[in-house]
Design a protein around this motif. Sequence first.
Motif, PDB file in Angstrom:
ATOM      1  N   LYS A 116      29.168   7.394  18.011  1.00  0.00           N
ATOM      2  CA  LYS A 116      28.097   8.116  18.686  1.00  0.00           C
ATOM      3  C   LYS A 116      26.963   8.420  17.718  1.00  0.00           C
ATOM      4  N   ILE A 117      27.277   8.577  16.449  1.00  0.00           N
ATOM      5  CA  ILE A 117      26.251   8.887  15.462  1.00  0.00           C
ATOM      6  C   ILE A 117      25.279   7.728  15.332  1.00  0.00           C
ATOM      7  N   ILE A 118      25.794   6.521  15.330  1.00  0.00           N
ATOM      8  CA  ILE A 118      24.919   5.353  15.219  1.00  0.00           C
ATOM      9  C   ILE A 118      24.028   5.246  16.446  1.00  0.00           C
ATOM     10  N   ASP A 119      24.579   5.523  17.628  1.00  0.00           N
ATOM     11  CA  ASP A 119      23.780   5.444  18.851  1.00  0.00           C
ATOM     12  C   ASP A 119      22.655   6.472  18.839  1.00  0.00           C
ATOM     13  N   THR A 120      22.940   7.694  18.430  1.00  0.00           N
ATOM     14  CA  THR A 120      21.897   8.723  18.444  1.00  0.00           C
ATOM     15  C   THR A 120      20.877   8.473  17.347  1.00  0.00           C
ATOM     16  N   THR A 121      21.293   7.922  16.235  1.00  0.00           N
ATOM     17  CA  THR A 121      20.349   7.624  15.164  1.00  0.00           C
ATOM     18  C   THR A 121      19.397   6.521  15.589  1.00  0.00           C
ATOM     19  N   GLU A 122      19.915   5.507  16.240  1.00  0.00           N
ATOM     20  CA  GLU A 122      19.059   4.421  16.699  1.00  0.00           C
ATOM     21  C   GLU A 122      18.102   4.893  17.789  1.00  0.00           C
ATOM     22  N   ALA A 123      18.557   5.806  18.636  1.00  0.00           N
ATOM     23  CA  ALA A 123      17.705   6.306  19.706  1.00  0.00           C
ATOM     24  C   ALA A 123      16.627   7.228  19.152  1.00  0.00           C
ATOM     25  N   ALA A 124      16.930   7.989  18.114  1.00  0.00           N
ATOM     26  CA  ALA A 124      15.963   8.943  17.559  1.00  0.00           C
ATOM     27  C   ALA A 124      14.945   8.270  16.650  1.00  0.00           C
ATOM     28  N   ALA A 125      15.278   7.145  16.076  1.00  0.00           N
ATOM     29  CA  ALA A 125      14.354   6.474  15.160  1.00  0.00           C
ATOM     30  C   ALA A 125      13.213   5.856  15.960  1.00  0.00           C
ATOM     31  N   PRO A 126      11.974   6.167  15.604  1.00  0.00           N
ATOM     32  CA  PRO A 126      10.853   5.589  16.351  1.00  0.00           C
ATOM     33  C   PRO A 126      10.710   4.099  16.032  1.00  0.00           C
ATOM     34  N   VAL A 127      10.336   3.387  17.061  1.00  0.00           N
ATOM     35  CA  VAL A 127      10.123   1.959  16.895  1.00  0.00           C
ATOM     36  C   VAL A 127       8.654   1.761  16.543  1.00  0.00           C
ATOM     37  N   THR A 128       8.387   1.265  15.367  1.00  0.00           N
ATOM     38  CA  THR A 128       6.999   1.065  14.941  1.00  0.00           C
ATOM     39  C   THR A 128       6.689  -0.412  14.927  1.00  0.00           C
ATOM     40  N   GLN A 129       5.472  -0.703  15.333  1.00  0.00           N
ATOM     41  CA  GLN A 129       5.021  -2.089  15.304  1.00  0.00           C
ATOM     42  C   GLN A 129       4.443  -2.370  13.922  1.00  0.00           C
ATOM     43  N   PRO A 130       4.734  -3.512  13.375  1.00  0.00           N
ATOM     44  CA  PRO A 130       4.158  -3.813  12.065  1.00  0.00           C
ATOM     45  C   PRO A 130       2.655  -4.029  12.192  1.00  0.00           C
ATOM     46  N   ALA A 131       1.935  -3.613  11.164  1.00  0.00           N
ATOM     47  CA  ALA A 131       0.478  -3.766  11.173  1.00  0.00           C
ATOM     48  C   ALA A 131       0.144  -5.253  11.112  1.00  0.00           C
ATOM     49  N   PRO A 132      -0.887  -5.668  11.848  1.00  0.00           N
ATOM     50  CA  PRO A 132      -1.234  -7.088  11.811  1.00  0.00           C
ATOM     51  C   PRO A 132      -1.705  -7.476  10.411  1.00  0.00           C
ATOM     52  N   ALA A 133      -1.264  -8.595   9.990  1.00  0.00           N
ATOM     53  CA  ALA A 133      -1.622  -9.066   8.654  1.00  0.00           C
ATOM     54  C   ALA A 133      -3.064  -9.552   8.652  1.00  0.00           C
ATOM     55  N   THR A 134      -3.801  -9.177   7.622  1.00  0.00           N
ATOM     56  CA  THR A 134      -5.182  -9.659   7.499  1.00  0.00           C
ATOM     57  C   THR A 134      -5.148 -11.037   6.872  1.00  0.00           C
ATOM     58  N   PRO A 135      -5.930 -11.953   7.417  1.00  0.00           N
ATOM     59  CA  PRO A 135      -5.895 -13.314   6.876  1.00  0.00           C
ATOM     60  C   PRO A 135      -6.469 -13.316   5.462  1.00  0.00           C
ATOM     61  N   VAL A 136      -5.818 -14.042   4.636  1.00  0.00           N
ATOM     62  CA  VAL A 136      -6.261 -14.177   3.250  1.00  0.00           C
ATOM     63  C   VAL A 136      -7.210 -15.375   3.170  1.00  0.00           C
ATOM     64  N   VAL A 137      -8.454 -15.119   2.684  1.00  0.00           N
ATOM     65  CA  VAL A 137      -9.436 -16.183   2.561  1.00  0.00           C
ATOM     66  C   VAL A 137      -9.372 -16.672   1.134  1.00  0.00           C
ATOM     67  N   PRO A 138      -9.144 -17.975   0.951  1.00  0.00           N
ATOM     68  CA  PRO A 138      -9.082 -18.445  -0.430  1.00  0.00           C
ATOM     69  C   PRO A 138     -10.447 -18.350  -1.091  1.00  0.00           C
ATOM     70  N   ALA A 139     -10.427 -18.022  -2.339  1.00  0.00           N
ATOM     71  CA  ALA A 139     -11.672 -17.899  -3.105  1.00  0.00           C
ATOM     72  C   ALA A 139     -12.269 -19.287  -3.348  1.00  0.00           C
ATOM     73  N   ALA A 140     -13.545 -19.299  -3.374  1.00  0.00           N
ATOM     74  CA  ALA A 140     -14.230 -20.588  -3.625  1.00  0.00           C
ATOM     75  C   ALA A 140     -14.017 -20.969  -5.083  1.00  0.00           C
ATOM     76  N   PRO A 141     -13.798 -22.244  -5.324  1.00  0.00           N
ATOM     77  CA  PRO A 141     -13.570 -22.651  -6.717  1.00  0.00           C
ATOM     78  C   PRO A 141     -14.837 -22.450  -7.563  1.00  0.00           C
ATOM     79  N   ALA A 142     -14.642 -22.047  -8.773  1.00  0.00           N
ATOM     80  CA  ALA A 142     -15.773 -21.803  -9.675  1.00  0.00           C
ATOM     81  C   ALA A 142     -16.388 -23.109 -10.119  1.00  0.00           C
TER      82      ALA A 142
END
Length: 111
Positions: A84-110
């Motif tokens: 029962k402890i596992i069930d209540t812990t899972e129910a009490a833990a908030p479900v968070t959505q991961p933040a969207p990843a920002t696209p990485v722009v490659p740097a222009a070659p020097a």
Amino acid sequence: MSTFSIFLVLITIVCFLLIVVIMVQNPKGGGLSSTIGGSQMLGGVQKTTDFLDKSTWTLAIVLIALILLSSLSFTGSLSDTDSKIIDTTEAAAPVTQPAPATPVVPAAPAK
């Protein structure tokens, strides 16, 4: 009543009988075997000692067998999946959505 409960009751009965048989014996010959006295009763002192010795070993073997069988019949109903402890812990833990990843722009070659 589960099989495990039946084994527990049988183990308790065998333990009680084993205690009684051991308490009747006296290592110095003063137990039940010496109070009988003559060879007319129950085949004599030696027969009583042999009976008590054989019954002690038999009850000990039966006790070990019951303990092994009860461990095999244990279904593990108290395992972590049913907790029962596992069930209540899972129910009490908030479900968070991961933040969207920002696209990485490659740097222009020097140049």
